[in-house]
Every structure is written in C-alpha cells, then in structure tokens.
Design an enzyme around this catalytic site. Structure first.
Site, PDB file in Angstrom:
ATOM      1  CB  THR A  58      -0.968   0.006   1.205  1.00  0.00           C
ATOM      2  OG1 THR A  58      -0.222   0.154   2.411  1.00  0.00           O
ATOM      3  CG2 THR A  58      -1.802  -1.265   1.255  1.00  0.00           C
ATOM      4  CG  PHE A 160     -43.783  17.178   6.694  1.00  0.00           C
ATOM      5  CD1 PHE A 160     -43.684  16.481   5.492  1.00  0.00           C
ATOM      6  CD2 PHE A 160     -43.861  16.442   7.873  1.00  0.00           C
ATOM      7  CE1 PHE A 160     -43.659  15.091   5.466  1.00  0.00           C
ATOM      8  CE2 PHE A 160     -43.825  15.056   7.856  1.00  0.00           C
ATOM      9  CZ  PHE A 160     -43.723  14.387   6.640  1.00  0.00           C
ATOM     10  CB  VAL A 228     -36.946  16.070   2.673  1.00  0.00           C
ATOM     11  CG1 VAL A 228     -35.589  15.647   2.145  1.00  0.00           C
ATOM     12  CG2 VAL A 228     -36.789  17.082   3.806  1.00  0.00           C
ATOM     13  CG  ASN A 255     -35.936  17.186   7.895  1.00  0.00           C
ATOM     14  OD1 ASN A 255     -35.583  18.369   7.910  1.00  0.00           O
ATOM     15  ND2 ASN A 255     -37.206  16.819   7.883  1.00  0.00           N
ATOM     16  CG  HIS A 257     -35.664  17.493  12.771  1.00  0.00           C
ATOM     17  ND1 HIS A 257     -36.494  17.431  11.686  1.00  0.00           N
ATOM     18  CD2 HIS A 257     -35.250  16.218  12.994  1.00  0.00           C
ATOM     19  CE1 HIS A 257     -36.591  16.177  11.270  1.00  0.00           C
ATOM     20  NE2 HIS A 257     -35.834  15.418  12.044  1.00  0.00           N
TER      21      HIS A 257
HETATM   22  O1  LIG Z   1     -39.944  16.408   4.657  1.00  0.00           O
HETATM   23  C1  LIG Z   1     -40.149  15.600   5.575  1.00  0.00           C
HETATM   24  N1  LIG Z   1     -40.286  14.276   5.294  1.00  0.00           N
HETATM   25  C2  LIG Z   1     -40.524  13.332   6.254  1.00  0.00           C
HETATM   26  O2  LIG Z   1     -40.639  12.110   5.944  1.00  0.00           O
HETATM   27  C3  LIG Z   1     -40.647  13.781   7.582  1.00  0.00           C
HETATM   28  N2  LIG Z   1     -40.883  13.144   8.768  1.00  0.00           N
HETATM   29  C4  LIG Z   1     -40.869  14.076   9.729  1.00  0.00           C
HETATM   30  O3  LIG Z   1     -41.049  13.849  10.961  1.00  0.00           O
HETATM   31  N3  LIG Z   1     -40.663  15.315   9.201  1.00  0.00           N
HETATM   32  C5  LIG Z   1     -40.513  15.165   7.863  1.00  0.00           C
HETATM   33  N4  LIG Z   1     -40.264  16.047   6.871  1.00  0.00           N
END
Ligand SMILES: O=c1[nH]c(=O)c2[nH]c(=O)[nH]c2[nH]1
Length: 303
Positions: A58, A160, A228, A255, A257
């Site tokens: 390597t 959402f 999403v 995602n 949060h």
């Molecule tokens: O855009 C989203 N998709 C999900 O599948 C999801 N699930 C969640 O709790 N929030 C979101 N937001």
C-alpha cells in the site's frame, strides 16, 4: 470449508496538494485532495497462504498517487481517478479492478479589493467535490461524481402536512417551517469503455458538477417545499435532464430539525406559530431521506 468471498485492499487517506501555475499570467490554482485506492484481483493467497508475492505494498500505491499527480493533470477529478485506476489494472496483470475515490476540498480564490487574487485562497465551507471510480481491466470505467457536505438552510418556504396520523403521531402539521440539510448527491455516468472515452468528454465533468450544484441550490431556495422527498425528486429529474450522460442521480438528505420553543411561561412571551423567532437546533435524532432516480424510471414515470 471456508473460502474468501470478497477481498480488496489499498491505501486510504492519501492527502495530495498540487499547484497549477500559469507562467504567462502568474496566476496559480490550488488543488487539495484526499484519495483512496483499493485493489481487487488475484490476491486471495496473500490472505490464505501468507503469499506476499501478489501484494503491491500500500506504500507503493501512495507513491504512485504522488507520481501520477506530478505527471498528469489532477483536474477534473474524474480524469485523474481514471488515470490512476487504469495504471493499476494495466501495470499489474493480476489486478482486475481498481476502486479510486477522490475527495476534492475547497480552496476558493480570494477576492481582494474587488479583484481575484493570483495565489491566495480560502476554505469557504466543508463542501467537497467527490468522485468514486471503478476501473475494471478490459471492462471499462464506472464513475459516480458528487457533492457532499453542502450545508443549506431556508428560514421559510417549506411545509410538511398530510402524513400518516395514528396513535404513534405527535408531530403537528405545518405550512411554514425551517428546512435545513447537508446535501450529499451524486450522478452516475454511463460506463466508459476506457481512459480514452473519459478523455473524450472531459469538459462535461466540470459542467455537470456546476449544473448539479446550481440545480440543487436553486430548487432548494425557490421551491415552496411540500417535503424533503418531493424536493429531492425534483432535483434528481432536473439533473438527469441537464446531464444526458448520467444514467442515475442519487441524493441523501438528513433533515436537520429546528424545534420551536414555547416561552409563554415567561411574562407571556409569544414565540410559537406565526410569532416564532427563537428556535432550538437539534443535533439528533434527525430524519434521513434517500432517493435514486434512474433514467429508465424517469421515462416510464412520464408515460
Ligand atoms: O420532509 C419531511 N419528510 C418526512 O418524511 C418527515 N418526517 C418528519 O417527521 N418530518 C418530515 N419532513
């Protein structure tokens, strides 16, 4: 009886920096990469019988990366990965496949007094341009190009609602929320027959990266996102249209949060619903939404 089902080995985290110098203008360009080389082939006996005669050290792979970086252009990374991989499968008869991954880090030219500086750069984010290439002896080259670590946030323009509500559900429906993610996306090129086929489409690699990045950012920014899932599908289909040589596009989007915080307990402060201004960014758990859209699926979805 036990037998070897799969084996590959190589060098990981090979860090390389190369400077390109334009002698006429004095302008220099900085390219920094982290490279992985993994080889497959007739190497089984090195594991089963301590037969090192089939082992390319390597350490030699690392040296090869430096030498090839000196001898050849390192951009676009799709080309350099193909050059490196082709070297290994053509030089060593018992090596059938080379997996070359290149992560290119950002060194963005500084703008000083409104002018691009000839030799100074800044790291403007953790975003990387990535290439995963698989070079098979006599069987062509498969490349997935991509972007990773591109952190984005929009403070409104995301919703959402309409999701499954049952005895496990606490999440309220929202018509206005923060949306933030770290983009990891890729576009898989149709198989190239070999290094010359890669060289034949050279300008398309930078163009595809630029188009994919622009489409991702523009869609993220401009769309009033219903989820999403749907936003990333729109990104995929647009990239497939912009890059006709790509056979599939994939996204992996966490995602990230941001939770609202009720502050009404303090002097009746209003910080929920339309009054929300202060949020609590969450480190985890987070959603993780993934998708691959292939060209044939795209065509059938239009029927
Ligand atoms: O855009 C989203 N998709 C999900 O599948 C999801 N699930 C969640 O709790 N929030 C979101 N937001």
């Amino acid at each position: 009886m036990a037998s070897v089902a799969a084996a590959r080995y190589g060098k990981d985290n090979v860090r390389v920096y190369k400077v390109e110098k334009d002698e006429k203008t004095g302008v220099q360009t900085a390219i920094e990469m982290t490279i992985t080389v993994l080889l497959e082939g007739g190497i089984e006996t090195s594991y089963t019988r301590a037969d090192n005669s089939v082992v390319i050290a390597t350490d030699s792979m690392k040296n090869t990366v430096y030498i090839k970086a000196k001898e050849h252009p390192v951009t676009p990374p799709e080309l350099f990965a193909s050059i490196l991989g082709t070297h290994f499968v053509e030089t060593y008869a018992h090596i059938s496949t080379a997996h070359i991954n290149i992560v290119t880090h950002r060194w963005t030219r500084m703008i000083i007094d409104g002018k691009p500086h000839p030799h100074s750069f800044l790291r403007d984010g953790a975003e990387t341009r990535n290439v995963e290439a698989v070079i098979r002896q006599g069987k062509g080259i498969d490349i997935r190009s991509g972007i990773a670590g591109l952190l984005v946030l929009k403070s409104t323009g995301s919703q959402f609602h309409g999701f499954v509500r049952d005895e496990f559900t606490t999440l309220p429906e929202v018509w206005d929320r923060i949306l933030s993610t770290e983009v990891d996306c890729g576009w898989a090129w149709k198989t190239f027959s070999g290094l010359n086929a890669v060289k034949a489409v050279l300008p398309k690699f930078d163009q595809a990266w630029e188009d994919s990045r622009n489409i991702t950012l523009k869609t993220f920014a401009e769309e009033n996102s219903p989820s999403v899932q749907n936003t990333m599908y729109k990104m995929c289909t647009q990239i497939l249209e912009a890059v006709p040589e790509a056979k599939a596009v994939d996204f992996s989007l966490p995602n990230k949060h941001y939770f609202t915080v009720d502050l009404s307990w303090h002097k009746g402060l209003k910080n929920t619903g339309e009054d929300a201004e202060v949020y609590v960014p969450q480190s985890g758990p987070n959603g993780l939404i993934q998708l691959t859209v292939a060209r044939s699926q795209l065509r059938s979805s239009k029927l």
